[in-house]
Structures are given as structure tokens and as C-alpha cells.
Design a protein around this motif. Structure first.
Motif, short mmCIF file in Angstrom:
data_model
loop_
_atom_site.label_atom_id
_atom_site.label_comp_id
_atom_site.label_asym_id
_atom_site.label_seq_id
_atom_site.Cartn_x
_atom_site.Cartn_y
_atom_site.Cartn_z
N LEU A 58 0.84 -1.17 -0.05
CA LEU A 58 -0.11 -0.12 -0.06
C LEU A 58 0.79 1.24 -0.08
O LEU A 58 0.36 2.18 -0.67
CB LEU A 58 -1.11 -0.22 1.17
N ALA A 59 1.97 1.11 0.75
CA ALA A 59 2.85 2.33 0.68
C ALA A 59 3.44 2.45 -0.46
O ALA A 59 3.43 3.73 -0.87
CB ALA A 59 3.94 2.17 1.75
N TRP A 60 3.94 1.47 -1.27
CA TRP A 60 4.67 1.60 -2.40
C TRP A 60 3.52 2.07 -3.74
O TRP A 60 3.69 3.18 -4.23
CB TRP A 60 5.04 0.28 -3.08
N CYS A 61 2.24 1.65 -3.48
CA CYS A 61 1.36 2.28 -4.25
C CYS A 61 0.78 3.78 -4.24
O CYS A 61 0.65 4.53 -5.13
CB CYS A 61 -0.12 1.19 -4.08
N ARG A 62 0.76 3.79 -2.97
CA ARG A 62 0.74 5.41 -2.74
C ARG A 62 1.85 6.11 -3.36
O ARG A 62 1.57 7.31 -3.65
CB ARG A 62 0.55 5.68 -1.04
N ASP A 63 2.94 5.91 -2.97
CA ASP A 63 4.34 6.29 -3.64
C ASP A 63 3.96 6.72 -4.97
O ASP A 63 4.37 7.73 -5.64
CB ASP A 63 5.37 5.38 -3.35
N LEU A 64 3.65 5.45 -5.90
CA LEU A 64 3.12 5.83 -7.26
C LEU A 64 2.35 6.79 -7.45
O LEU A 64 2.65 7.50 -8.48
CB LEU A 64 2.83 4.42 -7.98
N ALA A 65 1.44 6.87 -6.86
CA ALA A 65 0.34 8.05 -6.88
C ALA A 65 0.67 9.28 -6.17
O ALA A 65 -0.13 10.29 -6.43
CB ALA A 65 -0.98 7.37 -6.43
N ALA A 66 1.68 9.34 -5.65
CA ALA A 66 2.08 10.57 -5.10
C ALA A 66 2.20 11.74 -5.98
O ALA A 66 1.58 12.95 -5.45
CB ALA A 66 3.60 10.52 -4.18
N ARG A 67 2.89 11.88 -7.10
CA ARG A 67 2.68 13.05 -7.93
C ARG A 67 1.45 13.51 -8.15
O ARG A 67 1.10 14.69 -8.19
CB ARG A 67 3.56 12.46 -9.19
N LEU A 68 0.39 12.41 -8.47
CA LEU A 68 -0.97 12.84 -8.73
C LEU A 68 -1.68 13.49 -7.59
O LEU A 68 -2.33 14.66 -7.91
CB LEU A 68 -1.72 11.65 -9.19
N ARG A 69 -1.42 12.81 -6.46
CA ARG A 69 -1.93 13.46 -5.22
C ARG A 69 -1.40 14.82 -4.99
O ARG A 69 -2.29 15.74 -4.38
CB ARG A 69 -1.77 12.40 -4.03
N ASP A 70 -0.19 14.90 -5.10
CA ASP A 70 0.46 16.33 -4.94
C ASP A 70 -0.08 17.48 -5.83
O ASP A 70 -0.38 18.47 -5.44
CB ASP A 70 1.68 16.11 -4.80
N ALA A 71 -0.24 17.01 -7.15
CA ALA A 71 -0.85 17.75 -7.96
C ALA A 71 -2.26 18.46 -7.63
O ALA A 71 -2.73 19.53 -7.72
CB ALA A 71 -0.68 17.23 -9.39
N LEU A 72 -2.99 17.41 -7.15
CA LEU A 72 -4.45 17.66 -6.82
C LEU A 72 -4.66 18.44 -5.61
O LEU A 72 -5.34 19.34 -5.49
CB LEU A 72 -5.36 16.18 -6.62
#
Length: 169
Positions: A58-72
């Protein structure tokens, strides 16, 4: 008391396009190429280890989505608008992927457990989206997004309810 790992030197020759990419890559907590390699190797290790542990996956998947979450988060802050629909969808995708990455299916029981977890997670997202449909405008960047896509789901739910009523009656 934990012992901090020793640092070992690593030397490698890489193609110039990869070097330029690495030099321009924004990696949280890293400024130098050496820092970036340490962070990226750590992420790769978590990815590899995550195949056996849900929380790490889950931490890895969240890392993968971090750029998107930060942009949002930046959009949310600058525009003063938040999309609960998008936030819940991204979190669902991360959880579902972590379940898949960390799953073992060496037995029927393990496959049943994975199936149950994925269906439970999918229905949780459906419930969250249906809650958003309770008001005329969803908490989303496009307030009509949920109502625009829910017609078939409602038709299926009505048909299921009708069939179950006929079976019980």
C-alpha cells in the motif's frame, strides 16, 4: 536499539538520456543524484518486498500515486475546490492494487480471501459514490460526474431488488 546501516559506494555508467532524466527528476527528500538513487532504490526494495506484505504494498502504491495526489492538493489549494470523488477513487485504486500485489493464491482459501477483500473494497467505493449521488452536486471537480455515470448501476440494483423480492415472495 537499531544500528544504522553503513553507506557503501556504488559506481555505474548509465546512458546520457537516463542521466539527464535522473538529474531533472524531482524526488521527495532528495536533492543530489546520490540522494535520488538512494530513495529510488529504497522504493524499488519496498516494491519487491511489497509482494509479501499488504502495508508495504500500500505504501508503494501510494508512492506511485504521490505525484498525482500532490498535483491535486495544489489544485485544491489554488482553486479552493476539492474532489472527494477523485480522492476516494485514487485511494480505492491504491488499496485494490496493494491487495493484488501482496496476495498469495496458493490455495482455494487464499483465492477466496483475495476475492472477498477485492469485492468488499469495490462495494465500499460503490457506496461512497452512491453517497455522492444523494445530493444534486457531488463533491467533485465535475459535480455531475457521479449522476452522469450511475444510471446503469441504479437499473441493476433495481433489477436485483425486484428479482430477490420475487424469489422471497
Amino acid at each position: 536499539m537499531s544500528i544504522s546501516p553503513t553507506m557503501e559506494p556504488l559506481s555505474a555508467r548509465i546512458p546520457s538520456d537516463l542521466y539527464l532524466w535522473l538529474a531533472q527528476l524531482q524526488v521527495e527528500g532528495a536533492t543530489t543524484n546520490s540522494d535520488k538513487l538512494r530513495v529510488l532504490l529504497s522504493q524499488l526494495k519496498r516494491q519487491h518486498d511489497g509482494a509479501f506484505d499488504f502495508v508495504t504494498a500500500l505504501a508503494w502504491c501510494r508512492d506511485l500515486a504521490a505525484r498525482l495526489r500532490d498535483a491535486l492538493a495544489t489544485l485544491d489549494n489554488n482553486a479552493g475546490q476539492h474532489s472527494e470523488v477523485l480522492a476516494q477513487s485514487i485511494e480505492h485504486v491504491c488499496h485494490a492494487m496493494a491487495l493484488v500485489v501482496s496476495a498469495e493464491a496458493g490455495s482455494i482459501e487464499q483465492a477466496r480471501q483475495l476475492e472477498d477483500a477485492l469485492v468488499r473494497r469495490s462495494f465500499a467505493l460503490n457506496e461512497a459514490l452512491l453517497r455522492q449521488a444523494m445530493t444534486p452536486a457531488a463533491a467533485a471537480f465535475d459535480p455531475a460526474v457521479v449522476s452522469r455515470h450511475m444510471a446503469t448501476t441504479l437499473q441493476l440494483a433495481t433489477a436485483i431488488d425486484t428479482l430477490k423480492g420475487a424469489r422471497n415472495g
